[in-house]
Scaffold this motif. Sequence first.
Motif, short mmCIF file in Angstrom:
data_model
loop_
_atom_site.label_atom_id
_atom_site.label_comp_id
_atom_site.label_asym_id
_atom_site.label_seq_id
_atom_site.Cartn_x
_atom_site.Cartn_y
_atom_site.Cartn_z
N THR A 38 59.39 51.31 36.95
CA THR A 38 59.34 51.26 35.48
C THR A 38 57.95 51.53 34.94
OG1 THR A 38 58.87 48.87 35.44
CG2 THR A 38 61.19 49.54 35.50
N GLY A 39 56.95 51.60 35.81
CA GLY A 39 55.59 51.81 35.37
C GLY A 39 54.89 50.54 34.93
N TYR A 40 55.59 49.40 34.93
CA TYR A 40 54.99 48.13 34.51
C TYR A 40 54.53 47.39 35.75
CZ TYR A 40 54.38 43.66 32.12
OH TYR A 40 53.85 42.49 31.62
N VAL A 41 53.24 47.05 35.81
CA VAL A 41 52.67 46.56 37.06
C VAL A 41 52.85 45.06 37.27
CG1 VAL A 41 50.94 48.39 37.06
CG2 VAL A 41 50.39 46.19 36.02
N GLY A 42 53.04 44.26 36.20
CA GLY A 42 53.07 42.81 36.33
C GLY A 42 54.03 42.27 37.37
N PRO A 43 55.35 42.48 37.20
CA PRO A 43 56.31 41.94 38.19
C PRO A 43 56.10 42.50 39.58
CG PRO A 43 57.42 42.65 36.17
CD PRO A 43 56.03 43.15 36.08
N VAL A 44 55.72 43.77 39.68
CA VAL A 44 55.52 44.38 41.00
C VAL A 44 54.33 43.74 41.71
CG1 VAL A 44 55.05 46.52 42.24
CG2 VAL A 44 56.55 46.54 40.24
N MET A 45 53.26 43.49 40.97
CA MET A 45 52.10 42.83 41.57
C MET A 45 52.45 41.45 42.09
SD MET A 45 48.78 43.67 39.22
CE MET A 45 48.03 45.30 39.16
N ALA A 46 53.20 40.67 41.29
CA ALA A 46 53.57 39.31 41.70
C ALA A 46 54.41 39.34 42.97
CB ALA A 46 54.31 38.62 40.57
N ALA A 47 55.41 40.23 43.01
CA ALA A 47 56.26 40.33 44.19
C ALA A 47 55.48 40.82 45.40
CB ALA A 47 57.44 41.27 43.90
N ALA A 48 54.56 41.77 45.19
CA ALA A 48 53.77 42.29 46.29
C ALA A 48 52.82 41.23 46.85
CB ALA A 48 52.98 43.51 45.83
N GLU A 49 52.24 40.41 45.97
CA GLU A 49 51.36 39.33 46.42
C GLU A 49 52.12 38.37 47.33
OE1 GLU A 49 48.27 38.75 46.23
OE2 GLU A 49 47.38 39.65 44.45
N GLN A 50 53.34 38.01 46.95
CA GLN A 50 54.15 37.11 47.77
C GLN A 50 54.50 37.76 49.10
OE1 GLN A 50 54.78 33.98 47.17
NE2 GLN A 50 55.96 33.74 49.06
N TRP A 51 54.82 39.06 49.07
CA TRP A 51 55.17 39.79 50.29
C TRP A 51 53.99 39.81 51.25
CZ3 TRP A 51 53.67 44.25 52.89
CH2 TRP A 51 54.59 44.79 53.79
N LEU A 52 52.79 40.01 50.71
CA LEU A 52 51.59 40.03 51.55
C LEU A 52 51.35 38.69 52.21
CD1 LEU A 52 49.15 42.08 49.26
CD2 LEU A 52 50.15 42.83 51.42
N LYS A 53 51.57 37.59 51.47
CA LYS A 53 51.38 36.25 52.04
C LYS A 53 52.38 35.98 53.15
CE LYS A 53 49.44 34.20 47.82
NZ LYS A 53 49.63 33.19 46.74
N VAL A 54 53.64 36.38 52.93
CA VAL A 54 54.67 36.15 53.94
C VAL A 54 54.33 36.87 55.25
CG1 VAL A 54 57.08 36.64 54.52
CG2 VAL A 54 56.51 35.71 52.27
N HIS A 55 53.76 38.07 55.14
CA HIS A 55 53.47 38.86 56.33
C HIS A 55 52.06 38.64 56.87
CE1 HIS A 55 57.04 41.02 54.81
NE2 HIS A 55 57.22 41.35 56.06
N GLY A 56 51.31 37.72 56.26
CA GLY A 56 50.01 37.35 56.80
C GLY A 56 48.88 38.32 56.53
N TYR A 57 48.99 39.09 55.46
CA TYR A 57 47.93 40.04 55.14
C TYR A 57 46.83 39.38 54.32
CZ TYR A 57 50.41 44.23 56.72
OH TYR A 57 51.03 45.19 57.47
N ARG A 58 45.62 39.91 54.44
CA ARG A 58 44.49 39.50 53.63
C ARG A 58 44.05 40.69 52.80
NH1 ARG A 58 38.87 39.67 54.56
NH2 ARG A 58 39.28 40.49 56.63
N THR A 59 43.90 40.49 51.50
CA THR A 59 43.52 41.60 50.62
C THR A 59 42.03 41.87 50.74
OG1 THR A 59 43.25 40.08 48.75
CG2 THR A 59 45.39 41.15 49.00
N LEU A 60 41.67 43.15 50.66
CA LEU A 60 40.28 43.58 50.84
C LEU A 60 39.70 44.28 49.62
CD1 LEU A 60 40.44 45.03 54.46
CD2 LEU A 60 39.60 42.80 53.74
N GLY A 61 40.50 44.61 48.65
CA GLY A 61 40.00 45.37 47.52
C GLY A 61 40.92 45.23 46.32
N PRO A 62 40.58 45.90 45.23
CA PRO A 62 41.34 45.75 43.98
C PRO A 62 42.66 46.51 44.00
CG PRO A 62 39.63 47.39 43.72
CD PRO A 62 39.44 46.82 45.09
N TRP A 63 43.52 46.15 43.07
CA TRP A 63 44.75 46.90 42.87
C TRP A 63 44.40 48.28 42.31
CZ3 TRP A 63 49.26 45.65 44.80
CH2 TRP A 63 49.59 44.31 45.02
N MET A 64 45.06 49.30 42.85
CA MET A 64 44.84 50.67 42.41
C MET A 64 46.18 51.31 42.04
SD MET A 64 41.53 50.84 42.85
CE MET A 64 41.10 52.59 42.74
#
Length: 295
Positions: A38-64
Amino acid sequence: MSNDFPIEQLIAQQLPEAMALQLHVLPAHQELIAPLPTGYVGPVMAAAEQWLKVHGYRTLGPWMIAWGPTGQPQLRRPVSGALKAIREKDFQTVEVPEQLLLAVPFVGWPVLPHNFTQPVNNVGLNIMGSPLLLALTDSPPTMAWVPVVPRGTNTLFSIERSKIGLLPAPPKPGKQISMLDAWFRASYTLGRFATIMMGGLGFILSFIVIMAVIIGELPLASIQGLSYAFAFGLGYISIVWSQYFIIPALILFAGIGAYKMNAIANWNRFWQQRPVPPELLLGSRGDGQVGTWLG
């Protein structure tokens, strides 16, 4: 963006402290890719953050924000922490090799690779991927980071999706390359080509033998059948090592080597009077801070 002025002048006007070419090196890392239907980043960012935590990832940089091969928008973020990339229906992570990025000021939308083709080509570079923009800013983004390589050097960069044969290491930005390296790279290319050719020939001949067995033309249980299979194997080897295969391979090797030498000459010429570009900083989470990636 107007194409009336060289990109160096545009960068100098908007970023007076920048070098004539604001090149940066993005170190190798894993990257999260999240589609934006849809081009709207809010819900996608929230879901992606949860997905990253579940899979044990650590973020290294900003959202692009980037754009896929067919022009669809994507959210991307440098991550680490997993042993191998993960591909699922909604999100995936991919291995991203070291990249050379050019910071390009711009105005207007959409921000697609062809928007930057002329200004990037004007400074002796070729675009190698989709431009990246900071997704969280206080104002509309006016700077894109475009993956580039010096013009005429594309052949020095292997296709990462290739799983056949050995892949030579890509050249390091700012470093000169020996001309002898061209023949090592040519051997890698020829090796992959020969592997595909011999594998294809072996598959075709094996298919012929299997069909002969199925229709009863080749009774493998008999001495005659075994001798036929042995003769088939010797025939396959003789084809591979015959002059009809080796001579064209040598000619192809020479052609590839000459092509690689030209690419290396272009690479060395581009970096002769340019310093090694600084690395983009990936040690910060970069939550919406403009310029987090810039040293």
